[in-house]
Design an enzyme around this catalytic site. Structure first.
Site, short mmCIF file in Angstrom:
data_model
loop_
_atom_site.label_atom_id
_atom_site.label_comp_id
_atom_site.label_asym_id
_atom_site.label_seq_id
_atom_site.Cartn_x
_atom_site.Cartn_y
_atom_site.Cartn_z
N HIS A 162 -86.69 -22.98 61.44
CA HIS A 162 -87.87 -23.78 61.72
C HIS A 162 -88.11 -23.99 63.20
O HIS A 162 -89.20 -23.81 63.69
CB HIS A 162 -87.91 -25.10 60.97
N TYR A 183 -91.10 -23.55 66.90
CA TYR A 183 -91.48 -24.42 68.02
C TYR A 183 -91.09 -23.79 69.35
O TYR A 183 -91.73 -24.02 70.36
CB TYR A 183 -90.88 -25.82 67.83
N HIS A 201 -100.07 -18.71 56.19
CA HIS A 201 -99.77 -19.87 57.03
C HIS A 201 -99.18 -19.45 58.38
O HIS A 201 -99.65 -19.85 59.43
CB HIS A 201 -98.81 -20.82 56.31
N PHE A 202 -98.12 -18.60 58.34
CA PHE A 202 -97.46 -18.36 59.62
C PHE A 202 -98.22 -17.36 60.49
O PHE A 202 -98.06 -17.38 61.72
CB PHE A 202 -95.97 -18.05 59.48
N HIS A 203 -99.07 -16.53 59.89
CA HIS A 203 -99.91 -15.69 60.75
C HIS A 203 -100.95 -16.55 61.47
O HIS A 203 -101.28 -16.30 62.62
CB HIS A 203 -100.57 -14.56 59.96
N ARG A 230 -95.59 -12.83 47.92
CA ARG A 230 -95.57 -12.15 49.21
C ARG A 230 -94.54 -11.02 49.12
O ARG A 230 -93.86 -10.86 48.10
CB ARG A 230 -95.20 -13.12 50.32
N ARG A 231 -94.40 -10.24 50.21
CA ARG A 231 -93.36 -9.22 50.32
C ARG A 231 -93.37 -8.20 49.18
O ARG A 231 -92.32 -7.82 48.68
CB ARG A 231 -91.97 -9.85 50.36
#
Lengths: 176, 559
Positions: B232, B236, B383-385, B446-447
């Site tokens: 995580h 950041y 989300h993470f893209h 996903r994946r």
């Protein structure tokens, strides 16, 4: 030493803190009152010896024990082995609006289970037993999808679950 | 007050020092953006392959090799090298002192660069298709893990350089606040030192021994908990420089001043302390950690939203100041007068918009009770893209456009193309990630390289069709935009030189630049101790448990 805080900034910080507090309280409410928790039992099993009666796990996942069963206390338990590239058994049938306890173990690598539109979602980590209790509200056939990359044919790891009316649900008798 | 700011500005860096830093920054950026250029077409290929619209390119082995390479290059190589280059530049120009040790910095650069090559060879040849999250007990070629370890070790050199530079400056300037941009940079370096412990332990003590054949088996439960300690806060680590551009470069570029310096420090400290010991929200669906620990990590996960909310407020307030100084009137008039032809301004506005939506998605992921509905569905890459590929990378672009003339001395090639490139990235990111979020909600995992097996559930697959079509347009837009970015940087090197005054690096000032700040907002050691305590409390037992629950370990598997 005090730091300089603009009054508007102070209001925003208080609002931010309030939003976080609200999120905490909602989650705590559902956890404590509605008993909503992620699948979290910590229970080990020897993934290399699932078929044996001896050893850690005691043959719970031996081939003849897989599938749907009813425990003496009435709980419906589904025992599934995840192995490249399938779920064993491939098809299960469970009654609607009834809590069903799934117990799952991996035979080889990391797998996962996802039944879309339900809270049935867990990782299956080799060496550990995954347990999820779910209650299905809709009748019909639903896919059981491996949601974690488990090898080149991962996208073919697939099973089906049939949700049937309670009175049509018949348990196939099993030894033990 | 004015006097002190002036005097610190008057200290000039020696030309030699500036040149050394520019060279170091340039080569770090070079590797970062070369990795980006290589990984970008892979992303586009994966989208097209998965959509099933071109059966000729469908190939599981190529797809997963590509996915693994795309992930490693984008998430580890692009980010780490960008952060190192940006950090060296920031340290020298904000502290106005020469870099603690250029030799040490180059050593870190070469170690990390060799690591990238060692990891890239097995990745590109299909000998490390275990995805960028490693996923033991599937085991890749040892060269992949050794390369990854070297990349991390090389980045530690950078961290140490940042910490020593800051400590040296603090000794020379007792009682003075560390310049805001450097305080954030050094906290990010410490953040990375703390959070890379997890992945480094997994690679050194589990993956390398098993892949080399020195050990027969490993406990995948332990691997997952260790990896979660990194997983995580690494986000950041990537995001921090993006915030620093907003705090330290944007206000000046927008034509105003930073709304608040001190609260920014509070936000930085909170980002540091709350982003590391909360990684277990990545394990909500894992049967290896008891529910209580997950709940504990949930509290911290939500806390880390606070510094992001503060940043949102400060940056929007800063933009408002700039907009009003440029003649904007009324409640929203200042939005119209902002200089959207300035790449830093435009990228920051885009970044904040993507952060707003992406952050909201993150709250869903972080929710202890709601995570089951989205875990490992296509929602997660959506989300993470949006957060990394969108919010963060668009600021890396902006930083590169800002820095390129300063470090290379060449005029930026075509501001018009720069603005077009940023627009295309912004629009392309939405067209890609909105369908992905939606696909996740309607049950697509996903994946997966193909959806063929799911055809048995005809209705379900039919419901995915439209989104699967749309995402291709998004991927294509991103491909064009990304290539345009590389083209612009390349063409810049062939442009005429800028004047010396345009190469001066100066950071934005706050409305109230602090002469002094409370000790805790200037401290490094206090926060390191706090981190140690928090980390032991939140990860101590969940890691130690693996030594007494007696997991039968897993042997190595192929894939």
């Amino acid at each position: 030493m005090a730091i300089h805080i603009d009054p508007l900034e102070k209001k925003w910080i208080i609002m931010s803190a309030a939003m976080v507090l609200l999120a905490w309280l909602i989650i705590l409410y559902f956890a404590a009152v509605k008993d909503v928790h992620p699948p979290s039992n910590v229970e080990v099993i020897d993934s290399a010896r699932l078929h044996l009666d001896s050893g850690i796990g005691g043959g719970e996942f031996a081939e003849d024990k897989l599938g749907v069963r009813q425990d003496p206390d009435g709980t419906i338990v589904v025992t599934i082995v995840a192995a490249r590239y399938g779920f064993y058994p491939q098809h299960v049938e469970v009654p609607v609006d009834t809590p069903v306890k799934f117990r799952m173990a991996s035979f080889d690598v990391l797998h996962g289970v996802l039944i879309p539109f339900s809270n049935m979602n867990t990782m299956i980590v080799p060496g550990y037993i995954a347990e999820v209790t779910s209650s299905f509200t809709q009748l019909g056939d639903f896919p059981v999808i491996c949601q974690e990359y488990c090898g080149l044919a991962h996208a073919y790891m697939y099973g089906m679950i049939k949700i049937v009316p309670k009175d049509e649900f018949k348990l196939i008798a099993r030894a033990n | 007050m004015t006097e002190s700011t002036l005097s610190s500005r008057d200290i000039a860096l020696s030309e030699e020092s500036t040149n050394t830093t520019n060279k170091l920054a340039f080569w770090n950026f070079f590797i970062a953006f070369a990795a980006f250029a290589l990984a970008l077409p892979m992303g586009a290929y994966q989208v097209l392959e998965r959509s099933g619209m071109v059966p000729a390119i469908e190939n599981a082995a190529v797809y997963y090799a590509s996915t693994s390479t795309h992930g490693v290059l984008m998430a580890y190589v692009l980010s780490t090298f960008f952060i190192m280059g940006f950090g060296y530049h920031t340290a020298v120009h904000s502290l106005k002192q020469k870099l603690w040790s250029p030799t040490f910095a180059w050593a870190g650069f070469w170690i990390a660069a060799i690591g990238v090559v060692l990891a890239a060879i097995p990745l590109l040849t299909g000998h490390a298709s275990v995805l960028y999250t490693f996923y033991p007990p599937e085991i890749a070629h040892p060269s992949f893990y050794i390369g990854a370890a070297l990349l991390v070790v090389g980045s530690w050199f950078w961290c140490i350089d940042m910490v020593v530079s800051t400590v040296t400056w603090k000794r020379a300037n007792p009682g003075k606040p560390v310049p805001l941009v450097m305080y954030g940079t050094v906290l990010n370096a410490m953040l990375w030192l703390w959070t890379s412990i997890g992945v480094a332990s997994e690679v050194l003590f589990q993956l390398i021994p098993v892949s080399m054949g020195w050990a027969d088996s490993l406990d995948p439960g332990l691997s997952r908990v260790l990896f979660s300690e990194t997983l995580h806060a690494i986000v950041y680590f990537w995001l921090f420089p993006c915030y620093l551009v907003m705090y330290a470069i944007l206000p000046k570029e927008a034509g105003g001043k930073l709304f608040s310096d001190e609260i920014a420090r509070v936000a930085f400290v909170m980002l540091f302390i709350f982003s590391v010991p909360i990684g277990m929200h990545h394990l909500y669906m894992d049967p290896i950690v008891a529910a209580g620990w997950k709940l504990l990590h949930m509290f911290g996960t939500f806390m880390v939203a606070v510094p992001t909310l503060i940043t949102g407020f400060t940056i929007i307030a800063t933009l408002e100041i700039a907009g009003r100084l440029r003649g904007g009137k009324g409640l929203f008039g200042w939005l119209k007068t902002l200089d959207y032809q300035n790449p830093v301004v435009l990228a920051s506005v885009f970044s904040l918009l993507m952060l707003t939506v992406g952050g909201w998605g993150g709250v869903i992921n972080a929710s202890y009770s709601l995570n089951a509905l989205v875990h490992n569905t296509q929602w997660v890459p959506g989300h993470f893209h949006l957060i990394y590929g969108g919010t963060t990378i668009i600021m890396y672009f902006a930083a590169a456009y800002w820095l390129w003339p300063k470090i290379t001395g060449h005029q930026l090639f075509s501001n018009k193309l720069v603005i077009t490139q940023l627009w295309l990235w912004f629009v392309g990111m939405w067209i890609t990630t909105i369908p992905w979020h939606y696909l996740g909600i309607i049950g697509q995992p996903r994946r997966v390289d193909t959806l063929q097996a799911y055809q048995q559930s005809e209705e379900l697959v039919r419901s995915w069709d439209f989104s699967m079509l749309i995402m291709n347009f998004g991927a294509l837009t991103l491909l064009v935009s990304g290539l345009l970015f590389v083209y612009i940087l390349f063409m810049t090197s062939r442009q005429p030189m800028v004047s010396d005054s345009e190469r001066v690096v100066s950071y934005s000032e706050a409305i109230h630049p602090p002469l002094q700040v409370p000790h805790l907002l200037n401290s490094l050691s206090f926060w390191n101790w706090a981190m140690l305590i928090y980390l032991v409390a939140s990860y101590g037992y969940p890691v130690l448990q693996f030594w007494f629950i007696g997991t039968p370990e897993s042997p190595a598997w192929g894939y």
